[in-house]
Enzyme design. Structure first.
Site, PDB file in Angstrom:
ATOM      1  N   SER A 295       1.601 -20.653  12.774  1.00  0.00           N
ATOM      2  CA  SER A 295       0.338 -19.809  12.970  1.00  0.00           C
ATOM      3  C   SER A 295      -0.734 -20.077  12.155  1.00  0.00           C
ATOM      4  O   SER A 295      -0.654 -21.110  11.168  1.00  0.00           O
ATOM      5  CB  SER A 295       1.030 -18.467  12.274  1.00  0.00           C
ATOM      6  OG  SER A 295      -0.203 -17.530  12.042  1.00  0.00           O
TER       7      SER A 295
ATOM      8  N   TYR B  72       4.961 -14.571   5.087  1.00  0.00           N
ATOM      9  CA  TYR B  72       4.641 -15.040   6.477  1.00  0.00           C
ATOM     10  C   TYR B  72       3.854 -16.201   6.077  1.00  0.00           C
ATOM     11  O   TYR B  72       4.089 -17.457   6.514  1.00  0.00           O
ATOM     12  CB  TYR B  72       4.051 -14.013   7.201  1.00  0.00           C
ATOM     13  CG  TYR B  72       3.849 -14.449   8.773  1.00  0.00           C
ATOM     14  CD1 TYR B  72       4.863 -14.604   9.450  1.00  0.00           C
ATOM     15  CD2 TYR B  72       2.710 -14.919   9.004  1.00  0.00           C
ATOM     16  CE1 TYR B  72       4.920 -15.001  10.636  1.00  0.00           C
ATOM     17  CE2 TYR B  72       2.408 -15.273  10.357  1.00  0.00           C
ATOM     18  CZ  TYR B  72       3.661 -15.272  11.357  1.00  0.00           C
ATOM     19  OH  TYR B  72       3.288 -15.644  12.570  1.00  0.00           O
TER      20      TYR B  72
END
Length: 264
Positions: free
Chosen positions: A151, A165
């Site tokens: 990501s 995350y």
């Protein structure tokens, strides 16, 4: 040098691809593009109903598909998924790890077990799958393609409770680079696709025509040179590139599918 035939460079017809998280937003993109390109598919996911839907869609498109209703949450599960691919189609040529999770919470409100769960789903399971695939691909002796999902948050922080995350995706980036170096001599390439916000069930609200969505979207888009959010189709081309001969000299790379977001 002879004229290059692009259709041969991107040809994956007949290859066996294992996709985990196949019922998720990115996993479905991977299933659709590789099915359309002629791959034989082993699709794995924990959501049996959604898994059956994407599997049937791929079959209707002409692909051979085996569906496995499981998550890659242990060494045994990952080894079993690879074994299932070999049992069904004889080889494992492509691994796409599209499984994972996110839990958003400020650090002083996040339980340690929540942090551990995100790290397990995104990091440990990626490592276990890559490990199981590496064993099989080495035994085959013909190289292979491993594609992880990172990501933009593996590179950039976020103010809204993304410590787990961001940390997990930074670790995925580290695994990608380390394995790219380690496996280079074997012909196995290891790369990651790192999207920013793209349309999915989790982000659908950002695409809505509401005051809140518009404010958030417009604020975000000031940092996206392409001036829009991502669509699932924006991930299809990068995946096919990383799964095909076209990327044979690329390994250990993080490919940002982000409209230029991380460039600025």
């Amino acid at each position: 040098m002879a004229v290059i035939d692009p259709s041969l460079m991107f040809n994956v017809a007949g290859k066996t691809a294992l996709i985990t998280g196949a019922s998720g937003a990115f996993g479905m993109v991977a299933a659709r593009v590789l099915a359309g390109a002629g791959c034989k598919l082993v699709l794995a996911a924990g959501n049996a109903e959604a898994l059956s839907e994407i599997a049937e869609e791929c079959r209707e498109g002409g692909a051979e598909v085996v569906e496995v209703n499981t998550r890659p949450d242990s060494e045994a599960a990952c080894a079993a998924l690879v074994a299932e691919a070999v049992k069904a189609f004889g080889t494992l040529d492509i691994l796409v790890v599209a499984s994972g999770m996110n839990k958003v919470s400020k650090i002083d409100e996040m339980a340690p077990e929540t942090f551990a769960n995100v790290m397990d789903a995104n990091v440990t399971q990626s490592w276990l799958l890559a490990r199981a695939a590496t064993v099989q691909m080495k035994a085959q002796g013909q190289g292979g393609k491993i594609v992880l999902v990172s990501s933009a948050r593996g590179l950039l922080g976020h103010p809204a409770g993304y410590t787990a995350y961001c940390a997990s995706k930074a670790a995925v980036d580290g695994i990608t680079k380390a394995l790219g170096c380690e496996l280079g001599p074997t012909g196995i390439t290891v790369n990651a696709i790192a999207p920013t916000v793209f349309r999915s069930p989790l982000t659908a609200w950002m695409f809505e025509d509401t005051d809140q969505a518009t404010a958030v979207r417009e604020g975000f888009l000031t940092r996206v040179p392409k001036g829009r959010l991502g669509e699932p189709e924006d991930l299809a081309g990068p995946l096919l590139f990383l799964a095909s001969k076209a990327s044979d000299f690329y390994t250990g790379h993080i490919l940002y599918a982000d409209g230029g977001y991380t460039a600025g």
